[in-house]
Design a protein around this motif. Structure first.
Motif, PDB file in Angstrom:
ATOM      1  N   ARG A  31       0.849  -1.195   0.000  1.00  0.00           N
ATOM      2  CA  ARG A  31       0.000   0.000   0.000  1.00  0.00           C
ATOM      3  C   ARG A  31       0.878   1.236   0.000  1.00  0.00           C
ATOM      4  O   ARG A  31       1.997   1.214   0.501  1.00  0.00           O
ATOM      5  N   SER A  32       0.324   2.324  -0.512  1.00  0.00           N
ATOM      6  CA  SER A  32       1.026   3.599  -0.423  1.00  0.00           C
ATOM      7  C   SER A  32       0.034   4.736  -0.622  1.00  0.00           C
ATOM      8  O   SER A  32      -1.086   4.524  -1.099  1.00  0.00           O
ATOM      9  N   LEU A  33       0.458   5.918  -0.262  1.00  0.00           N
ATOM     10  CA  LEU A  33      -0.308   7.145  -0.442  1.00  0.00           C
ATOM     11  C   LEU A  33       0.561   8.091  -1.252  1.00  0.00           C
ATOM     12  O   LEU A  33       1.685   8.391  -0.863  1.00  0.00           O
ATOM     13  N   LEU A  34       0.041   8.539  -2.400  1.00  0.00           N
ATOM     14  CA  LEU A  34       0.819   9.349  -3.333  1.00  0.00           C
ATOM     15  C   LEU A  34       0.218  10.734  -3.506  1.00  0.00           C
ATOM     16  O   LEU A  34      -1.002  10.863  -3.621  1.00  0.00           O
ATOM     17  N   GLY A  35       1.080  11.724  -3.583  1.00  0.00           N
ATOM     18  CA  GLY A  35       0.697  13.069  -3.990  1.00  0.00           C
ATOM     19  C   GLY A  35       1.394  13.352  -5.301  1.00  0.00           C
ATOM     20  O   GLY A  35       1.057  12.788  -6.339  1.00  0.00           O
ATOM     21  N   SER A  36       2.430  14.195  -5.252  1.00  0.00           N
ATOM     22  CA  SER A  36       3.210  14.480  -6.466  1.00  0.00           C
ATOM     23  C   SER A  36       4.200  13.354  -6.769  1.00  0.00           C
ATOM     24  O   SER A  36       4.746  13.286  -7.861  1.00  0.00           O
ATOM     25  N   CYS A  37       4.404  12.463  -5.808  1.00  0.00           N
ATOM     26  CA  CYS A  37       5.282  11.309  -6.008  1.00  0.00           C
ATOM     27  C   CYS A  37       4.649  10.344  -7.010  1.00  0.00           C
ATOM     28  O   CYS A  37       3.462  10.420  -7.306  1.00  0.00           O
ATOM     29  N   VAL A  38       5.463   9.412  -7.489  1.00  0.00           N
ATOM     30  CA  VAL A  38       4.990   8.399  -8.423  1.00  0.00           C
ATOM     31  C   VAL A  38       5.331   7.016  -7.873  1.00  0.00           C
ATOM     32  O   VAL A  38       6.407   6.809  -7.315  1.00  0.00           O
ATOM     33  N   ALA A  39       4.390   6.098  -8.040  1.00  0.00           N
ATOM     34  CA  ALA A  39       4.632   4.686  -7.723  1.00  0.00           C
ATOM     35  C   ALA A  39       4.634   3.901  -9.023  1.00  0.00           C
ATOM     36  O   ALA A  39       3.806   4.134  -9.913  1.00  0.00           O
ATOM     37  N   ILE A  40       5.569   2.982  -9.122  1.00  0.00           N
ATOM     38  CA  ILE A  40       5.619   2.031 -10.233  1.00  0.00           C
ATOM     39  C   ILE A  40       5.428   0.653  -9.622  1.00  0.00           C
ATOM     40  O   ILE A  40       6.067   0.318  -8.623  1.00  0.00           O
ATOM     41  N   THR A  41       4.534  -0.143 -10.217  1.00  0.00           N
ATOM     42  CA  THR A  41       4.374  -1.532  -9.788  1.00  0.00           C
ATOM     43  C   THR A  41       4.826  -2.444 -10.925  1.00  0.00           C
ATOM     44  O   THR A  41       4.562  -2.169 -12.098  1.00  0.00           O
ATOM     45  N   LEU A  42       5.521  -3.494 -10.552  1.00  0.00           N
ATOM     46  CA  LEU A  42       5.912  -4.550 -11.491  1.00  0.00           C
ATOM     47  C   LEU A  42       5.308  -5.850 -10.987  1.00  0.00           C
ATOM     48  O   LEU A  42       5.404  -6.153  -9.795  1.00  0.00           O
ATOM     49  N   TRP A  43       4.723  -6.639 -11.903  1.00  0.00           N
ATOM     50  CA  TRP A  43       4.122  -7.917 -11.521  1.00  0.00           C
ATOM     51  C   TRP A  43       4.436  -8.968 -12.569  1.00  0.00           C
ATOM     52  O   TRP A  43       4.236  -8.750 -13.766  1.00  0.00           O
TER      53      TRP A  43
END
Length: 166
Positions: A31-43
């Motif tokens: 889990r995460s909470l994003l504002g101006s940040c970016v999350a990348i998921t790899l599966w």
């Protein structure tokens, strides 16, 4: 027909703070909470492994010598992902990739320069993924406000709750 993506009876739940990185197996939810940040998921659909990074900025700009990788930066987060791929004997083409975040947290203030931090994070993230041979399958990027992200490695599903800001 029964789905092969069932929620495990017991799973590990990881909450990523800004700058953190995690790579795990089918018994993991990130889990995460994003504002101006970016999350990348790899599966990886066959092996049911994957991970998420939560980067704040694109690259490390500092006068201090860089002695270790720092997940706050997209380029370092990509090195961390590539190490996990090397460790698992997998390739970028084997993964489903999704990107989230890059929201403008202060839409009323307007843009200060030619490109904002969130826009830069999105653009750089897309470019670094493509340069490493990944293909982006889906995402939810830009706009304003924040996003709650939940990534279930057992299924590859990423759940997004977007709260826009005016």
């Amino acid at each position: 027909m029964a789905s092969h993506f069932h929620k495990p009876d017991f799973f590990i739940e990881i909450f990523l703070q800004p700058g953190e990185f995690y790579f795990g197996d089918r018994d993991t939810r990130i889990r995460s909470l994003l504002g101006s940040c970016v999350a990348i998921t790899l599966w990886h659909p066959r092996l049911k492994i994957g991970g998420m990074c939560h980067y704040m900025l694109t690259t490390h700009h500092g006068n201090k010598p860089k002695t270790e990788l720092d997940g706050r930066y997209a380029d370092d987060a990509m090195v961390l992902f590539m190490r996990e791929l090397d460790n698992s004997g997998t390739w970028p083409r084997d993964y489903e990739v999704k990107m989230f975040g890059g929201g403008n947290m202060f839409p009323a203030h307007g843009k200060i320069g030619p490109i904002s931090v969130p826009e830069n994070n999105i653009h750089y993230g897309r470019g670094i993924l493509i340069r490493h041979g990944f293909r982006i399958k889906a995402g939810h990027l830009g706009s304003s406000g924040h996003r709650n992200i939940i990534f279930d490695i057992w299924s590859g599903n990423v759940w997004v709750q977007h709260v826009a800001k005016s």
